[in-house]
Design a protein around this motif. Structure first.
Motif, short mmCIF file in Angstrom:
data_model
loop_
_atom_site.label_atom_id
_atom_site.label_comp_id
_atom_site.label_asym_id
_atom_site.label_seq_id
_atom_site.Cartn_x
_atom_site.Cartn_y
_atom_site.Cartn_z
N LEU A 106 0.83 -1.20 0.00
CA LEU A 106 0.00 0.00 0.00
C LEU A 106 0.86 1.25 0.00
CD1 LEU A 106 -2.80 1.29 0.15
CD2 LEU A 106 -2.65 1.10 2.64
N VAL A 107 1.87 1.29 0.85
CA VAL A 107 2.78 2.44 0.89
C VAL A 107 3.51 2.58 -0.44
CG1 VAL A 107 4.82 3.41 2.03
CG2 VAL A 107 3.04 2.33 3.39
N ALA A 108 3.98 1.46 -0.98
CA ALA A 108 4.68 1.50 -2.27
C ALA A 108 3.77 2.02 -3.38
CB ALA A 108 5.20 0.11 -2.62
N GLY A 109 2.54 1.53 -3.43
CA GLY A 109 1.60 1.97 -4.46
C GLY A 109 1.23 3.44 -4.33
N LEU A 110 1.03 3.89 -3.10
CA LEU A 110 0.71 5.31 -2.89
C LEU A 110 1.88 6.21 -3.29
CD1 LEU A 110 -1.22 5.12 0.50
CD2 LEU A 110 -2.16 5.81 -1.71
N LEU A 111 3.10 5.78 -3.00
CA LEU A 111 4.26 6.58 -3.39
C LEU A 111 4.43 6.62 -4.90
CD1 LEU A 111 6.90 5.68 -0.66
CD2 LEU A 111 5.64 7.80 -0.92
N VAL A 112 4.23 5.49 -5.56
CA VAL A 112 4.34 5.47 -7.03
C VAL A 112 3.26 6.35 -7.65
CG1 VAL A 112 4.09 4.00 -9.06
CG2 VAL A 112 5.51 3.25 -7.17
N ALA A 113 2.03 6.25 -7.16
CA ALA A 113 0.95 7.09 -7.69
C ALA A 113 1.24 8.57 -7.45
CB ALA A 113 -0.38 6.69 -7.05
N SER A 114 1.77 8.89 -6.27
CA SER A 114 2.11 10.28 -5.97
C SER A 114 3.19 10.81 -6.91
CB SER A 114 2.59 10.40 -4.52
OG SER A 114 1.59 10.04 -3.62
N GLY A 115 4.19 9.99 -7.18
CA GLY A 115 5.26 10.43 -8.08
C GLY A 115 4.77 10.66 -9.50
N ILE A 116 3.89 9.79 -9.97
CA ILE A 116 3.35 9.94 -11.33
C ILE A 116 2.50 11.20 -11.41
CG2 ILE A 116 1.77 8.94 -13.01
CD1 ILE A 116 2.87 6.19 -12.11
N ILE A 117 1.65 11.41 -10.42
CA ILE A 117 0.79 12.61 -10.42
C ILE A 117 1.63 13.86 -10.25
CG2 ILE A 117 -1.08 13.77 -9.19
CD1 ILE A 117 -2.19 10.97 -8.59
N PHE A 118 2.74 13.77 -9.51
CA PHE A 118 3.63 14.91 -9.31
C PHE A 118 4.22 15.39 -10.63
CE2 PHE A 118 7.47 17.10 -7.97
CZ PHE A 118 7.07 17.75 -6.81
N MET A 119 4.45 14.47 -11.56
CA MET A 119 5.08 14.82 -12.84
C MET A 119 4.10 15.42 -13.85
SD MET A 119 7.80 11.82 -13.63
CE MET A 119 6.77 10.43 -13.28
N VAL A 120 2.81 15.24 -13.66
CA VAL A 120 1.83 15.67 -14.66
C VAL A 120 1.91 17.16 -14.98
CG1 VAL A 120 -0.65 15.89 -15.10
CG2 VAL A 120 0.29 13.72 -14.32
N PRO A 121 1.89 18.06 -13.98
CA PRO A 121 1.96 19.49 -14.33
C PRO A 121 3.27 19.87 -15.02
CG PRO A 121 1.27 19.23 -12.06
CD PRO A 121 1.69 17.89 -12.54
#
Length: 131
Positions: free
Chosen positions: A62-77
């Motif tokens: 869960l922590v790994a998935g949340l961090l990966v999702a956060s990193g991907i969303i961080f790159m969008v803008p």
């Protein structure tokens, strides 16, 4: 009873995702980095690092998935601000958003790999019951 370090790591990961979402929604509306957007970015990076450090000895996809999702969303803008232009890849610029996003994704991926490779011990009384 739940492991307090794991609960803290999940909480930090969720907070990271919330800050990243706020940052992404704000930066899509306003392309320039004005106002509190840099504070959200730096706070998200600090929270992601803290979640990784706290979850060091814990097994959690869960922590790994949340961090990966956060990193991907961080790159969008940052990726949307870069477009197809090579001229915006100067430092400092939108390329920093991509670099920091990749760092957060790297934390999540390394956490997931470490979780997958961790061997759990089977209690000895469990193997006796199987006979």
């Amino acid at each position: 009873m739940a492991n307090s370090k794991l609960v803290l790591a999940v909480g930090l990961s969720v907070a990271t995702l919330a800050l990243v979402m706020i940052n992404a929604l704000g930066n899509v509306a306003v392309v320039t980095k004005v106002g509190p957007a840099p504070v959200f970015s730096l706070s998200a990076i600090a929270l992601a690092t803290a979640a990784f450090v706290v979850s060091w000895k814990q097994r959690s996809f869960l922590v790994a998935g949340l961090l990966v999702a956060s990193g991907i969303i961080f790159m969008v803008p940052a990726l949307s601000a870069m477009g197809y232009s090579v001229a915006v890849t100067v430092i400092p610029g939108p390329i920093l958003g991509v670099i920091f996003g990749l760092a957060i994704v790297g934390l999540g991926v390394s956490n997931g790999i470490r979780t997958a490779r961790t061997v759990t011990a089977v209690p000895s009384n469990f193997s006796d019951e199987a006979k």
